[in-house]
Design a protein around this motif. Structure first.
Motif, PDB file in Angstrom:
ATOM      1  N   ALA A 327      68.743 -48.415   6.672  1.00 50.55           N
ATOM      2  CA  ALA A 327      67.572 -48.649   5.824  1.00 50.55           C
ATOM      3  C   ALA A 327      67.990 -49.239   4.484  1.00 50.55           C
ATOM      4  O   ALA A 327      67.311 -50.102   3.920  1.00 50.55           O
ATOM      5  CB  ALA A 327      66.820 -47.336   5.596  1.00 50.55           C
ATOM      6  N   VAL A 328      69.132 -48.783   3.976  1.00 49.75           N
ATOM      7  CA  VAL A 328      69.628 -49.302   2.698  1.00 49.75           C
ATOM      8  C   VAL A 328      69.854 -50.811   2.810  1.00 49.75           C
ATOM      9  O   VAL A 328      69.512 -51.580   1.902  1.00 49.75           O
ATOM     10  CB  VAL A 328      70.942 -48.590   2.293  1.00 49.75           C
ATOM     11  CG1 VAL A 328      71.505 -49.211   1.009  1.00 49.75           C
ATOM     12  CG2 VAL A 328      70.713 -47.093   2.107  1.00 49.75           C
ATOM     13  N   ALA A 329      70.412 -51.228   3.941  1.00 55.47           N
ATOM     14  CA  ALA A 329      70.715 -52.653   4.125  1.00 55.47           C
ATOM     15  C   ALA A 329      69.431 -53.490   4.105  1.00 55.47           C
ATOM     16  O   ALA A 329      69.385 -54.558   3.488  1.00 55.47           O
ATOM     17  CB  ALA A 329      71.477 -52.860   5.421  1.00 55.47           C
ATOM     18  N   VAL A 330      68.394 -52.993   4.752  1.00 54.85           N
ATOM     19  CA  VAL A 330      67.117 -53.723   4.767  1.00 54.85           C
ATOM     20  C   VAL A 330      66.552 -53.811   3.352  1.00 54.85           C
ATOM     21  O   VAL A 330      66.130 -54.874   2.886  1.00 54.85           O
ATOM     22  CB  VAL A 330      66.099 -53.015   5.698  1.00 54.85           C
ATOM     23  CG1 VAL A 330      64.732 -53.683   5.609  1.00 54.85           C
ATOM     24  CG2 VAL A 330      66.619 -53.003   7.136  1.00 54.85           C
ATOM     25  N   LYS A 331      66.595 -52.678   2.656  1.00 55.60           N
ATOM     26  CA  LYS A 331      66.037 -52.653   1.306  1.00 55.60           C
ATOM     27  C   LYS A 331      66.827 -53.552   0.360  1.00 55.60           C
ATOM     28  O   LYS A 331      66.259 -54.195  -0.521  1.00 55.60           O
ATOM     29  CB  LYS A 331      66.013 -51.219   0.766  1.00 55.60           C
ATOM     30  CG  LYS A 331      65.044 -50.304   1.494  1.00 55.60           C
ATOM     31  CD  LYS A 331      63.604 -50.697   1.246  1.00 55.60           C
ATOM     32  CE  LYS A 331      62.650 -49.713   1.909  1.00 55.60           C
ATOM     33  NZ  LYS A 331      61.259 -50.152   1.836  1.00 55.60           N
ATOM     34  N   SER A 364      66.783 -45.701  -5.554  1.00 55.11           N
ATOM     35  CA  SER A 364      66.350 -47.081  -5.324  1.00 55.11           C
ATOM     36  C   SER A 364      67.264 -47.774  -4.314  1.00 55.11           C
ATOM     37  O   SER A 364      67.909 -48.779  -4.607  1.00 55.11           O
ATOM     38  CB  SER A 364      66.307 -47.892  -6.622  1.00 55.11           C
ATOM     39  OG  SER A 364      65.685 -49.132  -6.357  1.00 55.11           O
ATOM     40  N   ILE A 365      67.290 -47.228  -3.118  1.00 53.26           N
ATOM     41  CA  ILE A 365      68.273 -47.616  -2.104  1.00 53.26           C
ATOM     42  C   ILE A 365      68.430 -49.132  -2.008  1.00 53.26           C
ATOM     43  O   ILE A 365      67.470 -49.870  -1.849  1.00 53.26           O
ATOM     44  CB  ILE A 365      67.947 -46.992  -0.728  1.00 53.26           C
ATOM     45  CG1 ILE A 365      66.696 -47.590  -0.086  1.00 53.26           C
ATOM     46  CG2 ILE A 365      67.740 -45.502  -0.847  1.00 53.26           C
ATOM     47  CD1 ILE A 365      66.484 -47.091   1.343  1.00 53.26           C
ATOM     48  N   GLY A 366      69.665 -49.591  -2.125  1.00 50.87           N
ATOM     49  CA  GLY A 366      69.972 -51.017  -2.013  1.00 50.87           C
ATOM     50  C   GLY A 366      69.547 -51.837  -3.221  1.00 50.87           C
ATOM     51  O   GLY A 366      70.016 -52.958  -3.405  1.00 50.87           O
ATOM     52  N   GLY A 367      68.668 -51.281  -4.040  1.00 48.94           N
ATOM     53  CA  GLY A 367      68.103 -52.031  -5.169  1.00 48.94           C
ATOM     54  C   GLY A 367      69.124 -52.434  -6.227  1.00 48.94           C
ATOM     55  O   GLY A 367      69.253 -53.608  -6.567  1.00 48.94           O
ATOM     56  N   PRO A 368      69.867 -51.452  -6.762  1.00 48.78           N
ATOM     57  CA  PRO A 368      70.809 -51.814  -7.817  1.00 48.78           C
ATOM     58  C   PRO A 368      71.821 -52.863  -7.355  1.00 48.78           C
ATOM     59  O   PRO A 368      72.180 -53.764  -8.131  1.00 48.78           O
ATOM     60  CB  PRO A 368      71.511 -50.488  -8.136  1.00 48.78           C
ATOM     61  CG  PRO A 368      70.506 -49.444  -7.773  1.00 48.78           C
ATOM     62  CD  PRO A 368      69.781 -49.998  -6.569  1.00 48.78           C
TER      63      PRO A 368
END
Ligand code: FAD
Lengths: 755, 293
Positions: A327-331, A364-368
């Protein structure tokens, strides 16, 4: 008292006086203590484990190893069933649980760990994502079952015969054509480090089998996910598994979905006695961390500053188990878009296994990772085009109602407003401070949080007018109990003192997806709104029956109801109705993708955004960055609890100072060499900016009660690129690798001067 | 992690400490604040059957002036030293250094003697003590001897202290009019990457300097070559000669690359800090009020 002085949060006094009960304080009768023996090697086959000497130590009750779990459904995972409850025949990273001792106390358990002898046959290992992609790289896993819609919607897409466990791509427009038509193309690569969540409370779980039931006191952020995984592992009905979530000392994603619960439950299952396992911070560092990332960004623009196309390729190091990484990768891909109009867009994200600590969701998974890259590049492009960075952003900004991506909800905030406020606040601070020596940097971040519009709450209105709010929203330090209390008080129009928010317990609280993704206040807020409607319709019906009231006219008032000019207390109403002066009304509130006329179904539920502006001064000889002022601006729709909301915003920003300036989990020869509290350096309070301003815009445009949206994550997004942008603007040094350690800054400035 | 079981001793006199040490030999260790020793025991890198707490031994306590020297007892914590009126008055540079060590929890338990005995290279005190001409007083059941601080630490976790000796006190010459000292450090992790200590001594129109480096080697490094080259150079003319000398000296130091930074970066920091510390020491010597914060 002002809003600020009286947070509707009864927890604070308990906490500052040390009376709050965390899991580590809980004592279950007959409870044993467990300790984990961890792999000391990055990748190996386990040839043998000799536990005889450990078992001979007085006070040791049992040792759990992979041999014990063969009869269970021993592999689990939130997206891919790739993780054994405890290492079976193979270890995949330094720190992986290999054996567990249960003893009368922690000291004996720890002594016994030293007596266990593990014989490993070493395998080649890989710790870097790029190396894991190379042909012939050591394979960390064979094939595993992907489980669709198990925890996240959708499924992971591993590539057989490689280390890739997730691949995601999105395309709109014709990117290659647009690049060809662009006046200029910019292409760079940005690195984001592996960082640790560092919740103050390490992972701690108590598990207890009794009869054919299982009870867990879990530090997890998603009690119902823990319940579900355990139900599969032990082949037990959900209703026989009870997850209790007392106060949790922070999570930030490090406790999201499921972490050590199955491991501890397996030990309890073997023992048939309650067992408590409380990790040290160093062990928590070996349990989960943020996925590190290499982000390639290519952007095509016209000379006037119009963005025509953007292509983002993210490579993430997901560690030894996929965990929440898919999910982190998608985000990460989605969060690279930014609040800009990009007609031709190509996103691609790949996450790979390596022999390192499992990567996991993190604030903020993947966001930063994504925003670090794209917002750094925005300034690079502005500079090359001779445009002011704010002006360049403004030219491409989406206005409220425009689509970020054709298939996602249109953006529901005005980012230009947030950016302007940040700039104005910074000018004001600098004028007051007399500061004319610092350099500014700005960045914007948007993210698509609030996943899964699936939540429910039970509210029990007692005859005396008191109300119990029962949900699975976990109090993790963010103040959710205080928020739910206030929202229930508003929706039922009862004084705040009348509302009691209970400890989450899956035995009594209805299903909720989990606490994370900035969703709890909003989602439970909506559920509370629904539950209040349910209670109102029930009391209205009763009022019609016993007082011949017009049900449509019934409203809540303090301590009771009002209809026309008649007022009845709840006691009068229910006493008359039930015939005794006792009883309650149970209201159920539900949020589903069909709620509110289906308006919650489209992703994301809302856009969580942040504008950040920093002012820095650099000691050019040492390379030390001092962030003197920081302004963080976000449209949160509505502020429910100002102190808590500002605290969340400041906390998210300060957390980002860590990955920006000093934090990085370092691997050498397959070993994490700084996974201790002394060697892994998080920012301390003396690193906080002298002036730190949070501006929360209350536009009332969110989907929640009173127009609120979720918050708590967004402010982490702009910090790193804002600081790097200030560094480039002021000192000519563009650094594309975090953290911006003094040494990197010094080298970059020196190189610039040299050239 | 937990401490392995041990027997705890709480003597109140030095003689009793020595008796216990003689009796248990290798199986015993003394401790004061325990901030280093207990961590090492918890991490299981050290193990002792007997721990001897020194905190009740009155002979090791106290901070006082004795003639031309400040005497810091082995039990004095960094926090006490930083806040002692006597230290602030007579050796202000050392008080300032103490205030900058670690964090308040470590400072309020950890002692200077413990710091020196442990001799972890990434420490603050040793280079300044060397620059100030301080000495370490060691006692054994038989004798008492004084070792210059400059010679006390010989390597990583190694000092000249014999097995049967304890640190009784640390003696620092009082800073007199016309003298100034300054310690500066830099690092982005918990402990310093590099520290530099400087002294400026102006006597009858002649100026001498002291320069030592800490943390980047396994013991304090004396910049003797720079000291010699600038001896007698008036303060005002230092900026003309020092930078080149500092850079050249620093480039010859053998530094290692680690989490604190690459070797060449540490060498660079050494040269920067030497120059800054010396400038600050000169300002202090000429009576300028400089903040030591
Ligand atoms: C988190 C952390 C951060 C730190 N940061 C810094 C820093 O930035 N700069 C810095 O300089 N230091 C730093 N330190 C080190 C700190 O200064 C020392 O831990 C402290 O001074 C040790 O004193 P103590 O009394 O606690 O020693 P103890 O742990 O009690 O003893 C340490 C050693 O000295 C021996 N010992 C103690 N007293 C005597 C004596 N009188 N005679 C002979 N041997 C003795 C013990 O046997 C033991 O081997 C840090 C420590 C920690 C834990």
């Amino acid at each position: 008292m002002s809003d600020r002085l009286s947070p509707p949060n009864p927890d604070h006094l308990e906490k500052v006086t040390g009376r709050t009960q965390f899991i580590t304080d809980i004592e279950v009768p007959g409870m044993l203590h467990g300790k984990v023996l961890r792999s000391t090697v990055p990748h190996a086959m386990i040839k043998s484990i000799d536990v005889s000497a450990a078992l001979a130590i007085p006070g040791v009750v049992a040792v759990l190893t992979g041999a014990d779990i063969v009869g269970l459904n021993h592999h689990w995972g939130p997206s891919l069933k790739d993780r054994p409850l405890i290492a079976i025949d193979r270890v995949r990273y330094v720190g992986e649980p290999v054996a567990m001792v249960a003893a009368e106390n922690e000291r004996i358990a720890e002594e016994a760990l030293d007596a266990i002898v593990v014989d490993y046959e070493l395998l080649p290992f890989v710790t870097e994502a790029a190396e894991a992609l190379e042909p012939g790289a050591p394979l960390v896993h064979g094939n595993h079952e992907a489980i669709k819609d198990f925890y996240f919607k959708g499924e992971a897409k591993p590539v057989a015969g490689t280390n890739i466990f997730q691949r995601y791509a999105y395309e709109q427009g014709d990117v290659e054509k647009a690049f060809a038509e662009s006046d200029r193309c910019f292409e760079s690569k940005y690195e984001f480090p592996m960082v640790f969540h560092y919740a103050m409370e390490p992972h701690c779980v108590i598990a207890s089998f009794h009869g054919d039931s299982l009870t867990l006191w879990s530090c997890g952020q998603s009690p119902t996910a823990v319940q579900k995984v355990l139900s599969r592992v032990f082949d037990m009905p959900l209703a026989r598994i009870r997850i209790i979530s007392p106060h949790i000392g922070g999570g930030f994603g490090g406790k999201a979905s499921v972490k050590i619960d199955p491991l501890v439950a397996a030990l309890a299952w073997k023992l048939r006695r309650p067992v408590r396992v409380c990790l040290s911070i160093s062990e928590s560092m070996l349990t989960a961390r943020r996925l590190s990332a290499t982000v390639h960004v290519r952007t095509g623009v016209r000379n006037d500053g119009t963005i025509l196309a953007k292509s983002v390729r993210v490579l993430m190091n997901g560690g030894a188990y996929a965990d929440t990484g898919p999910a982190v990768a998608v985000k990460a891909a989605n969060r690279a878009i930014g609040p800009y109009r990009i007609p031709n867009l190509s996103l691609e994200s790949v996450a790979v296994y390596t022999n390192t600590v499992p990567g996991a969701a993190f604030r903020s998974i993947g966001g930063p990772q994504a925003v670090w890259a794209t917002e750094s590049q925005m300034d690079e492009i502005a500079e090359a085009l001779g445009l002011n960075p704010a002006e360049f952003r403004n030219r491409n900004l989406l206005r409220r109602g425009e689509h970020v991506r054709a298939d996602l909800r249109p953006i529901d905030v005005e980012m230009g407003e947030a950016m302007d406020i940040a700039a104005q606040e910074m000018s004001r601070i600098k004028a007051l401070d007399g500061d004319n020596i610092t350099y500014d940097g700005t960045a914007l971040g948007i993210s698509d949080p609030g996943i899964m519009p699936v939540a429910s709450v039970v509210m029990r209105l007692k005859i005396d007018g008191s109300v119990a709010v029962i949900s699975n929203s976990v109090e993790i330090g963010q103040g959710v109990r205080g928020v739910l209390r206030k929202l229930a008080s508003e929706q039922l129009n009862q004084p705040i003192e009348a509302i009691e928010v209970l400890t989450p317990d899956t035995a009594i609280a209805p299903y909720d997806w989990g606490t994370g993704a900035s969703r709890s206040s909003l989602m439970m807020g909506l559920a509370i709104e629904d539950a209040a409607r349910d209670i109102l319709s029930q009391v209205a019906e009763i009022a019609e029956l016993v007082f011949s009231a017009d049900p449509a006219a019934v409203r809540f008032c303090e301590g009771g109801i009002i209809f026309g000019n008649e007022k009845k207390t709840f006691s009068e109403l229910l006493h008359t109705y039930y015939g005794i002066d006792s009883g309650e009304i149970v209201g159920v509130g539900r949020v589903t993708p069909y709620s509110n006329g289906g308006r919650l179904a489209q992703a994301p539920l809302f856009w969580e955004t942040a504008a950040g502006q920093c002012a820095i001064a650099v000691d050019e000889e040492t390379g030390e960055i001092k962030v003197r002022h920081y302004v963080s601006v976000a449209d949160v729709g509505r502020v429910v609890n100002r102190a808590a909301a500002e605290g969340q915003d400041e906390g998210a920003s300060m957390m980002a100072f860590g990955h920006t300036l000093s934090e990085e989990l370092v691997y050498q020869d397959g070993q994490p060499i700084n996974a201790t509290m002394i060697d892994y350096h998080v920012p301390t309070i003396d690193k906080a900016p002298e002036n730190f301003v949070t501006v929360l815009i209350e536009s009332g445009t969110g989907p929640g009660p009173g127009g609120m949206r979720g918050m708590g994550e967004g402010a982490i997004l702009p910090v790193a690129p804002a600081i790097a942008n200030a560094l480039a603007a002021g000192y000519g040094a563009r650094i594309r690798e975090l953290p911006l350690t003094p040494e990197r800054v010094w080298r970059a400035i020196r190189e610039k001067r040299g050239s | 992690m937990f401490l392995a079981p041990f027997k705890h001793h709480r003597p109140t006199e030095l003689s009793a400490v020595f008796e216990a040490l003689a009796k248990y030999g290798d199986e015993a260790a003394v401790y004061a604040g325990g901030t280093e020793l207990l961590l090492a025991l918890k991490a299981r890198v050290l193990r002792y059957e007997h721990l001897i707490d020194l905190k009740r031994v009155r002979e090791l306590a106290g901070i006082k002036v004795d003639g031309e020297e400040l005497v810091i007892g082995a039990l004095a914590t960094h926090h006490e030293i930083a806040n002692s009126a006597v230290v602030k008055q007579h050796v202000p540079a050392y008080a300032a250094l103490s205030e900058g060590i670690a964090n308040i929890r470590v400072r309020s338990a950890g002692t200077l003697a413990g710091n020196l005995s442990f001799s972890e290279p990434h420490s603050d005190p040793p280079s300044l003590l060397a620059a100030m001409g301080a000495s370490v007083t060691l006692v054994s059941p038989q004798a008492r001897r004084s070792v210059p601080a400059a010679e006390f630490i010989v390597g990583e976790f190694t000092t000249v202290r014999n097995e049967d000796e304890l640190i009784a006190e640390i003696r620092i010459p009082l800073t007199r009019a016309g003298e100034g000292y300054r310690y500066l450090k830099f690092g982005h992790l918990e402990r310093p990457a590099v520290g530099a200590s400087a002294g400026c001594i102006i006597r009858g129109g002649h100026t001498r300097y002291r320069l030592w480096l800490g943390a980047l080697g396994d013991h304090p490094i004396h910049a003797a070559e720079v000291e010699d080259a600038i001896a007698g150079v008036p303060v005002a003319l230092l900026p003309d000669v020092l930078p080149k000398l500092a850079v050249s000296f620093a480039s010859k130091i053998s530094a290692t690359s680690d989490l604190h930074g690459s070797a060449d970066y540490k060498q660079h920091l050494a040269s920067v800090l030497m120059q800054r510390a010396l400038a600050a020491a000169c300002a202090a010597a000429s009576g300028e009020r400089v903040s030591h914060a």
